[in-house]
Design an enzyme around this catalytic site. Structure first.
Site, PDB file in Angstrom:
ATOM      1  N   SER A  34       0.867  -1.171   0.000  1.00 41.68           N
ATOM      2  CA  SER A  34       0.000   0.000   0.000  1.00 41.68           C
ATOM      3  C   SER A  34       0.901   1.217   0.000  1.00 41.68           C
ATOM      4  O   SER A  34       1.983   1.179   0.590  1.00 41.68           O
ATOM      5  CB  SER A  34      -0.867  -0.021   1.279  1.00 41.68           C
ATOM      6  OG  SER A  34      -2.076   0.658   1.092  1.00 41.68           O
ATOM      7  N   ARG A  35       0.454   2.271  -0.666  1.00 45.15           N
ATOM      8  CA  ARG A  35       1.305   3.461  -0.708  1.00 45.15           C
ATOM      9  C   ARG A  35       1.305   4.163   0.637  1.00 45.15           C
ATOM     10  O   ARG A  35       2.298   4.753   1.041  1.00 45.15           O
ATOM     11  CB  ARG A  35       0.821   4.406  -1.811  1.00 45.15           C
ATOM     12  CG  ARG A  35       0.912   3.778  -3.194  1.00 45.15           C
ATOM     13  CD  ARG A  35       0.090   4.523  -4.202  1.00 45.15           C
ATOM     14  NE  ARG A  35      -1.307   4.657  -3.795  1.00 45.15           N
ATOM     15  CZ  ARG A  35      -2.277   5.147  -4.551  1.00 45.15           C
ATOM     16  NH1 ARG A  35      -1.988   5.561  -5.767  1.00 45.15           N
ATOM     17  NH2 ARG A  35      -3.506   5.239  -4.113  1.00 45.15           N
ATOM     18  N   LYS A  87     -14.951  -7.213  -4.510  1.00 46.71           N
ATOM     19  CA  LYS A  87     -16.038  -6.943  -5.436  1.00 46.71           C
ATOM     20  C   LYS A  87     -16.110  -5.444  -5.708  1.00 46.71           C
ATOM     21  O   LYS A  87     -15.684  -4.676  -4.863  1.00 46.71           O
ATOM     22  CB  LYS A  87     -17.382  -7.469  -4.907  1.00 46.71           C
ATOM     23  CG  LYS A  87     -17.757  -7.059  -3.484  1.00 46.71           C
ATOM     24  CD  LYS A  87     -18.103  -5.693  -3.056  1.00 46.71           C
ATOM     25  CE  LYS A  87     -18.802  -4.698  -3.877  1.00 46.71           C
ATOM     26  NZ  LYS A  87     -19.048  -3.432  -3.091  1.00 46.71           N
ATOM     27  N   ASP A 165     -21.664   0.440  -6.645  1.00 51.71           N
ATOM     28  CA  ASP A 165     -20.597  -0.180  -5.846  1.00 51.71           C
ATOM     29  C   ASP A 165     -21.233  -0.968  -4.698  1.00 51.71           C
ATOM     30  O   ASP A 165     -21.072  -2.192  -4.636  1.00 51.71           O
ATOM     31  CB  ASP A 165     -19.588   0.872  -5.347  1.00 51.71           C
ATOM     32  CG  ASP A 165     -18.522   0.238  -4.476  1.00 51.71           C
ATOM     33  OD1 ASP A 165     -17.624  -0.407  -5.024  1.00 51.71           O
ATOM     34  OD2 ASP A 165     -18.634   0.329  -3.233  1.00 51.71           O
TER      35      ASP A 165
HETATM   36  P1  NAP Z   1     -10.410   2.691  -0.343  1.00 50.21           P
HETATM   37  O1  NAP Z   1     -10.241   2.667   1.134  1.00 50.21           O
HETATM   38  O2  NAP Z   1     -10.688   4.000  -0.986  1.00 50.21           O
HETATM   39  O3  NAP Z   1      -9.191   2.063  -1.129  1.00 50.21           O
HETATM   40  C1  NAP Z   1      -8.450   0.932  -0.697  1.00 50.21           C
HETATM   41  C2  NAP Z   1      -6.962   1.207  -0.910  1.00 50.21           C
HETATM   42  O4  NAP Z   1      -6.638   1.036  -2.271  1.00 50.21           O
HETATM   43  C3  NAP Z   1      -6.558   2.611  -0.572  1.00 50.21           C
HETATM   44  O5  NAP Z   1      -6.302   2.742   0.807  1.00 50.21           O
HETATM   45  C4  NAP Z   1      -5.321   2.844  -1.418  1.00 50.21           C
HETATM   46  O6  NAP Z   1      -4.180   2.468  -0.663  1.00 50.21           O
HETATM   47  C5  NAP Z   1      -5.513   1.875  -2.577  1.00 50.21           C
HETATM   48  N1  NAP Z   1      -5.800   2.631  -3.791  1.00 50.21           N
HETATM   49  C6  NAP Z   1      -6.823   3.474  -4.016  1.00 50.21           C
HETATM   50  N2  NAP Z   1      -6.757   3.981  -5.255  1.00 50.21           N
HETATM   51  C7  NAP Z   1      -5.663   3.462  -5.820  1.00 50.21           C
HETATM   52  C8  NAP Z   1      -5.042   3.614  -7.080  1.00 50.21           C
HETATM   53  N3  NAP Z   1      -5.568   4.402  -8.031  1.00 50.21           N
HETATM   54  N4  NAP Z   1      -3.921   2.918  -7.331  1.00 50.21           N
HETATM   55  C9  NAP Z   1      -3.407   2.102  -6.397  1.00 50.21           C
HETATM   56  N5  NAP Z   1      -3.937   1.947  -5.167  1.00 50.21           N
HETATM   57  C10 NAP Z   1      -5.053   2.609  -4.890  1.00 50.21           C
HETATM   58  O7  NAP Z   1     -11.587   1.707  -0.778  1.00 50.21           O
HETATM   59  P2  NAP Z   1     -12.357   0.569   0.032  1.00 50.21           P
HETATM   60  O8  NAP Z   1     -13.600   1.121   0.621  1.00 50.21           O
HETATM   61  O9  NAP Z   1     -11.442  -0.188   0.896  1.00 50.21           O
HETATM   62  O10 NAP Z   1     -12.860  -0.296  -1.219  1.00 50.21           O
HETATM   63  C11 NAP Z   1     -11.985  -1.102  -1.963  1.00 50.21           C
HETATM   64  C12 NAP Z   1     -12.811  -2.191  -2.639  1.00 50.21           C
HETATM   65  O11 NAP Z   1     -13.496  -2.912  -1.602  1.00 50.21           O
HETATM   66  C13 NAP Z   1     -13.882  -1.648  -3.582  1.00 50.21           C
HETATM   67  O12 NAP Z   1     -13.967  -2.429  -4.722  1.00 50.21           O
HETATM   68  C14 NAP Z   1     -15.176  -1.754  -2.756  1.00 50.21           C
HETATM   69  O13 NAP Z   1     -16.309  -1.991  -3.562  1.00 50.21           O
HETATM   70  C15 NAP Z   1     -14.882  -2.962  -1.890  1.00 50.21           C
HETATM   71  N6  NAP Z   1     -15.664  -2.941  -0.643  1.00 50.21           N
HETATM   72  C16 NAP Z   1     -15.736  -1.806   0.125  1.00 50.21           C
HETATM   73  C17 NAP Z   1     -16.547  -1.792   1.258  1.00 50.21           C
HETATM   74  C18 NAP Z   1     -16.680  -0.564   2.141  1.00 50.21           C
HETATM   75  O14 NAP Z   1     -17.493  -0.571   3.072  1.00 50.21           O
HETATM   76  N7  NAP Z   1     -15.912   0.504   1.929  1.00 50.21           N
HETATM   77  C19 NAP Z   1     -17.259  -2.936   1.616  1.00 50.21           C
HETATM   78  C20 NAP Z   1     -17.109  -4.100   0.843  1.00 50.21           C
HETATM   79  C21 NAP Z   1     -16.312  -4.083  -0.287  1.00 50.21           C
HETATM   80  P3  NAP Z   1      -2.805   3.316  -0.801  1.00 50.21           P
HETATM   81  O15 NAP Z   1      -3.153   4.725  -1.179  1.00 50.21           O
HETATM   82  O16 NAP Z   1      -2.196   3.190   0.558  1.00 50.21           O
HETATM   83  O17 NAP Z   1      -2.044   2.611  -1.857  1.00 50.21           O
END
Ligand code: NAP
Length: 301
Positions: A34-35, A87, A165
């Site tokens: 992770s970045r 997902k 989403d």
């Molecule tokens: P998030 O916190 O915004 O992103 C997860 C991590 O991915 C970020 O902390 C970032 O880590 C990395 N990232 C984001 N954009 C990136 C990019 N362009 N390039 C490389 N790394 C990147 O999102 P999240 O809510 O965890 O969701 C991630 C996935 O899980 C989605 O597909 C979502 O549908 C699924 N999901 C989410 C939830 C929820 O409640 N939020 C529930 C179930 C499933 P770094 O910046 O540290 O690299």
């Protein structure tokens, strides 16, 4: 225990993946990539290529948003690693098919997870509906985006899918429990004037199935699916965690969605199988293809 690497240490990795891996007898969290994010006590990489070249961790779980995820998955498969995808499994259907083909050619496991399918009420709902005559169904998936995706601008950028989403969770359940196929006939999509993805959507499928998805819901949140049959009415509440048949509680209890995904991944790796299912995403793609676009008030986190 099998070493696993978690990539994209953001909201869902911290909320669900890390606790599920830590509680599992199958897995040990051997590294993160992770970045910005890290997990205390776990070797942390900021560069995915470096992790692939410096470790031989056999299984990679990708928790990134859908748009950046494909490139990571393709590299992991090319490096001979088994891959688990959050997902929705990709930004496009074709890229998920490409990953499935790559995984098959490389002889590694690819698992497109749909966590809501592991909710407690889903399997008994599917079993109860299997021999029923369905007369209609309705999805009501209404939540507050500011509460569940605080500041996550990517959900409103191309490929972020907007309300689909979380809506894909409902679609993952409906595609699992209905005993007959459905296809979309009409969709109204509400796009905030400053966003590239919808904040709300009303969908209508064949077989009298409808869906109301809204990310502007303040107050009580609803993740409900009702299926009407000639033998009675089935309702899934709380994202599938509670199952009622004609108002009588049939299944409820502790949430084991993410632990169940990791149990399934262990089984797939052990048996050398893959599980790739894009059926929920087909409905999202159809909605974005068929839907009438309505411009609504601009959205700001
Ligand atoms: P998030 O916190 O915004 O992103 C997860 C991590 O991915 C970020 O902390 C970032 O880590 C990395 N990232 C984001 N954009 C990136 C990019 N362009 N390039 C490389 N790394 C990147 O999102 P999240 O809510 O965890 O969701 C991630 C996935 O899980 C989605 O597909 C979502 O549908 C699924 N999901 C989410 C939830 C929820 O409640 N939020 C529930 C179930 C499933 P770094 O910046 O540290 O690299």
């Amino acid at each position: 225990m099998t070493p696993i690497c978690l990539v994209g240490i953001g909201k869902i990795a911290v909320d669900q993946h890390v606790p599920a891996i830590n509680a599992s007898d199958d897995w040990t969290l051997a590294a993160t990539v992770s970045r910005a994010g890290t997990v205390e006590g776990v070797p942390a990489f900021t560069d995915f290529d470096q992790m692939l070249s410096e470790t031989d961790i056999p299984v990679i779980s990708l928790c990134l948003p859908p748009v950046p995820r494909y490139a990571y998955a393709a590299k992991a498969i090319a490096a001979g690693r088994h891959v688990m995808l959050e997902k929705p499994p990709g930004a496009t259907l074709a890229e998920v098919q490409a990953l499935a083909d790559m995984a098959q050619a490389a002889g590694v496991t690819l698992y497109t997870t749909w966590h809501s399918r592991m909710a407690r009420g889903v399997a008994p709902a599917k079993a109860w509906l299997a021999d029923k005559q369905i007369t209609g169904a309705h999805i009501s998936w209404k939540e507050d985006v500011r509460r569940w995706h605080p500041g996550q601008q990517w959900v409103f950028e191309p490929g972020g899918m907007g309300v689909f989403d979380p809506g894909s969770n409902a679609l993952s359940i409906i595609t699992a429990i209905l005993p007959m196929p459905i296809h979309l006939q009409k969709a109204d999509l509400m796009f905030p004037s400053n966003c590239d993805t919808p904040i709300a959507a009303q969908l209508q499928w064949t077989e009298n199935v409808t869906g109301d998805f809204d990310w502007r819901q303040e107050g009580p949140q609803s993740w409900d699916i009702t299926v009407k049959t000639k033998a009675g009415t089935l309702t899934l509440h709380d994202g599938g965690a509670r199952l009622l048949i004609d108002e009588a509680e049939v299944a409820a209890g502790e949430d084991r969605e993410y632990p169940a995904l990791y149990d399934r991944m262990a089984e797939l790796v052990k048996t050398g199988a893959s599980e790739v299912d894009v059926s929920p995403m087909i409905h999202v793609a159809d909605a974005l293809t068929l839907g009438k676009r309505v411009t609504v008030e601009a959205f700001h986190f």
